[in-house]
Design a protein around this motif. Structure first.
Motif, PDB file in Angstrom:
ATOM      1  N   THR A 235      -8.389 -10.448   0.326  1.00 24.54           N
ATOM      2  CA  THR A 235      -9.408  -9.967  -0.602  1.00 24.54           C
ATOM      3  C   THR A 235     -10.322  -8.931   0.040  1.00 24.54           C
ATOM      4  N   ASP A 236     -10.481  -8.994   1.368  1.00 27.53           N
ATOM      5  CA  ASP A 236     -11.294  -7.988   2.056  1.00 27.53           C
ATOM      6  C   ASP A 236     -10.662  -6.606   1.961  1.00 27.53           C
ATOM      7  N   GLY A 237      -9.360  -6.567   1.746  1.00 29.82           N
ATOM      8  CA  GLY A 237      -8.649  -5.301   1.733  1.00 29.82           C
ATOM      9  C   GLY A 237      -8.947  -4.433   0.540  1.00 29.82           C
ATOM     10  N   TYR A 238      -9.423  -5.036  -0.562  1.00 28.23           N
ATOM     11  CA  TYR A 238      -9.681  -4.232  -1.749  1.00 28.23           C
ATOM     12  C   TYR A 238     -10.833  -3.261  -1.543  1.00 28.23           C
ATOM     13  N   GLU A 239     -11.669  -3.520  -0.528  1.00 32.24           N
ATOM     14  CA  GLU A 239     -12.776  -2.618  -0.239  1.00 32.24           C
ATOM     15  C   GLU A 239     -12.285  -1.303   0.364  1.00 32.24           C
ATOM     16  N   VAL A 240     -11.068  -1.289   0.886  1.00 28.54           N
ATOM     17  CA  VAL A 240     -10.523  -0.063   1.476  1.00 28.54           C
ATOM     18  C   VAL A 240      -9.334   0.451   0.667  1.00 28.54           C
ATOM     19  N   GLY A 241      -9.313   0.109  -0.604  1.00 28.71           N
ATOM     20  CA  GLY A 241      -8.351   0.736  -1.504  1.00 28.71           C
ATOM     21  C   GLY A 241      -6.942   0.204  -1.439  1.00 28.71           C
ATOM     22  N   ALA A 242      -6.744  -1.059  -1.085  1.00 32.93           N
ATOM     23  CA  ALA A 242      -5.405  -1.630  -1.127  1.00 32.93           C
ATOM     24  C   ALA A 242      -5.015  -1.915  -2.572  1.00 32.93           C
ATOM     25  N   MET A 243      -3.714  -1.808  -2.865  1.00 31.67           N
ATOM     26  CA  MET A 243      -3.234  -2.059  -4.221  1.00 31.67           C
ATOM     27  C   MET A 243      -3.035  -3.546  -4.496  1.00 31.67           C
ATOM     28  N   GLY A 244      -2.928  -4.337  -3.434  1.00 31.77           N
ATOM     29  CA  GLY A 244      -2.670  -5.755  -3.607  1.00 31.77           C
ATOM     30  C   GLY A 244      -2.162  -6.350  -2.316  1.00 31.77           C
ATOM     31  N   TYR A 245      -1.657  -7.576  -2.391  1.00 36.12           N
ATOM     32  CA  TYR A 245      -1.142  -8.210  -1.187  1.00 36.12           C
ATOM     33  C   TYR A 245       0.048  -9.089  -1.537  1.00 36.12           C
ATOM     34  N   LEU A 246       0.886  -9.315  -0.527  1.00 37.90           N
ATOM     35  CA  LEU A 246       2.044 -10.187  -0.647  1.00 37.90           C
ATOM     36  C   LEU A 246       1.887 -11.334   0.336  1.00 37.90           C
ATOM     37  N   LEU A 247       2.087 -12.549  -0.160  1.00 39.94           N
ATOM     38  CA  LEU A 247       2.033 -13.719   0.714  1.00 39.94           C
ATOM     39  C   LEU A 247       3.361 -13.897   1.439  1.00 39.94           C
ATOM     40  N   LYS A 248       3.292 -14.177   2.727  1.00 41.55           N
ATOM     41  CA  LYS A 248       4.491 -14.452   3.515  1.00 41.55           C
ATOM     42  C   LYS A 248       4.864 -15.924   3.382  1.00 41.55           C
ATOM     43  N   PRO A 249       6.150 -16.246   3.433  1.00 44.40           N
ATOM     44  CA  PRO A 249       7.278 -15.307   3.465  1.00 44.40           C
ATOM     45  C   PRO A 249       7.424 -14.601   2.107  1.00 44.40           C
ATOM     46  N   VAL A 250       7.563 -13.288   2.165  1.00 45.64           N
ATOM     47  CA  VAL A 250       7.612 -12.478   0.957  1.00 45.64           C
ATOM     48  C   VAL A 250       8.887 -12.784   0.177  1.00 45.64           C
ATOM     49  N   ASN A 251       8.758 -12.966  -1.142  1.00 48.02           N
ATOM     50  CA  ASN A 251       9.946 -13.164  -1.972  1.00 48.02           C
ATOM     51  C   ASN A 251      10.271 -11.883  -2.730  1.00 48.02           C
ATOM     52  N   TYR A 252      11.487 -11.783  -3.212  1.00 49.72           N
ATOM     53  CA  TYR A 252      11.936 -10.535  -3.824  1.00 49.72           C
ATOM     54  C   TYR A 252      11.174 -10.205  -5.101  1.00 49.72           C
ATOM     55  N   TYR A 253      10.876 -11.181  -5.914  1.00 53.32           N
ATOM     56  CA  TYR A 253      10.180 -10.905  -7.169  1.00 53.32           C
ATOM     57  C   TYR A 253       8.826 -10.251  -6.908  1.00 53.32           C
ATOM     58  N   ALA A 254       8.077 -10.808  -5.943  1.00 52.79           N
ATOM     59  CA  ALA A 254       6.771 -10.245  -5.617  1.00 52.79           C
ATOM     60  C   ALA A 254       6.900  -8.850  -5.037  1.00 52.79           C
ATOM     61  N   LEU A 255       7.907  -8.669  -4.180  1.00 52.26           N
ATOM     62  CA  LEU A 255       8.143  -7.348  -3.584  1.00 52.26           C
ATOM     63  C   LEU A 255       8.486  -6.315  -4.654  1.00 52.26           C
ATOM     64  N   ARG A 256       9.323  -6.703  -5.602  1.00 50.54           N
ATOM     65  CA  ARG A 256       9.719  -5.771  -6.659  1.00 50.54           C
ATOM     66  C   ARG A 256       8.520  -5.337  -7.483  1.00 50.54           C
ATOM     67  N   LEU A 257       7.651  -6.268  -7.851  1.00 47.82           N
ATOM     68  CA  LEU A 257       6.464  -5.918  -8.619  1.00 47.82           C
ATOM     69  C   LEU A 257       5.551  -4.981  -7.830  1.00 47.82           C
ATOM     70  N   ALA A 258       5.408  -5.260  -6.528  1.00 49.05           N
ATOM     71  CA  ALA A 258       4.542  -4.425  -5.693  1.00 49.05           C
ATOM     72  C   ALA A 258       5.091  -3.014  -5.574  1.00 49.05           C
ATOM     73  N   LEU A 259       6.401  -2.886  -5.380  1.00 47.57           N
ATOM     74  CA  LEU A 259       6.998  -1.561  -5.250  1.00 47.57           C
ATOM     75  C   LEU A 259       6.989  -0.811  -6.579  1.00 47.57           C
ATOM     76  N   ASP A 260       7.250  -1.509  -7.667  1.00 46.24           N
ATOM     77  CA  ASP A 260       7.174  -0.865  -8.982  1.00 46.24           C
ATOM     78  C   ASP A 260       5.795  -0.254  -9.188  1.00 46.24           C
ATOM     79  N   ARG A 261       4.777  -1.007  -8.854  1.00 50.87           N
ATOM     80  CA  ARG A 261       3.405  -0.537  -9.045  1.00 50.87           C
ATOM     81  C   ARG A 261       3.067   0.581  -8.063  1.00 50.87           C
ATOM     82  N   ALA A 262       3.423   0.389  -6.792  1.00 54.79           N
ATOM     83  CA  ALA A 262       3.069   1.369  -5.762  1.00 54.79           C
ATOM     84  C   ALA A 262       3.799   2.689  -5.966  1.00 54.79           C
ATOM     85  N   LEU A 263       5.072   2.635  -6.288  1.00 56.94           N
ATOM     86  CA  LEU A 263       5.835   3.871  -6.458  1.00 56.94           C
ATOM     87  C   LEU A 263       5.443   4.584  -7.742  1.00 56.94           C
TER      88      LEU A 263
END
Length: 242
Positions: A92-120
């Motif tokens: 949550t501290d990361g949103y102050e420096v403009g992060a788009m979000g975060y992924l909890l480890k171990p990262v799963n594919y569904y979460a990764l796909r949503l993050a990449l869809d949004r980021a790209l």
């Protein structure tokens, strides 16, 4: 070609995330490249704004993800940053420096796909290269990524694409300028090859799309190095940089 940076001090976490990125792009090595760093310090050292997405681990030894992102925003305020962490409360501290979000480890594919869809969707992206070519009496918009190689005879450019040949009037230099970002390279004064479609490199030729194409003497060393560089950028995890 999308360039993805993974910054993490865990080799296992890097390997897992890189494998998920490969799955996202359907294993198409011509569509993306992954560059890895084992600490935020190494990402910042000599940083160039070439990345479409940066996955940034929060807990690292020298420069952690939060500190890294704060410095990164001074030199690049556009690149999408996605944190990876085992401790959600830190992210949550990361949103102050403009992060788009975060992924909890171990990262799963569904979460990764949503993050990449949004980021790209936000990432700086180049318009698709689709030259308008002729095939017989028809005009066709061809995806340049599917082209195996381009030959020139006079001012007639022949685009070889999976056994089909399309034509365009122009110079090979102009064609090279248009296709360079997609990984096309001269193998002679008369031919450009798509590095991602090269099947075999021989002493005096390359095999592309099943065809053997001569390589000029002056082009051999450069083409060999460009092929090596191209596949190192696009073959997943390649060790540390920095």
């Amino acid at each position: 070609m999308k360039t993805i940076a993974i910054v993490d001090d865990s080799p296992d976490d890097i390997a897992r995330l890189a494998a998920l990125v490969d799955r996202y792009f359907g294993g198409d090595k011509g569509a993306y490249g992954v560059v890895t760093f084992t600490d935020g310090l190494f990402l910042l050292d000599g940083y160039r704004p070439i990345y479409d997405v940066i996955f940034l681990d929060i807990e690292m030894r020298l420069v952690d993800g939060i500190g890294c992102a704060a410095q990164l925003r001074i030199i690049d305020d556009e690149v999408p940053v996605v944190y990876t962490t085992r401790m959600a409360q830190y992210a949550t501290d990361g949103y102050e420096v403009g992060a788009m979000g975060y992924l909890l480890k171990p990262v799963n594919y569904y979460a990764l796909r949503l993050a990449l869809d949004r980021a790209l969707g936000k990432a700086r992206r180049q318009a698709p290269v689709r030259p308008w070519l002729t095939e017989g009496d028809e005009h066709v918009a061809v995806d340049a990524r599917e082209v195996d190689y381009v030959e020139v005879s006079g001012h007639d450019l022949s685009y070889h694409c999976g056994g089909r040949i399309y034509h365009e009037w122009g110079s090979l230099k102009q064609c090279s300028d248009r296709l360079a970002s997609l990984g096309f390279s001269f193998c002679s004064r008369y031919c450009l090859v798509n590095l991602s479609h090269v099947e075999r490199l021989r002493a005096d030729s390359v095999v592309v799309g099943g065809d053997e194409i001569p390589v000029s003497r002056r082009s051999r060393k450069r083409l060999s190095q460009e092929l090596m560089d191209f596949y190192q950028r696009g073959s997943g995890v390649h060790g540390d940089i920095g």
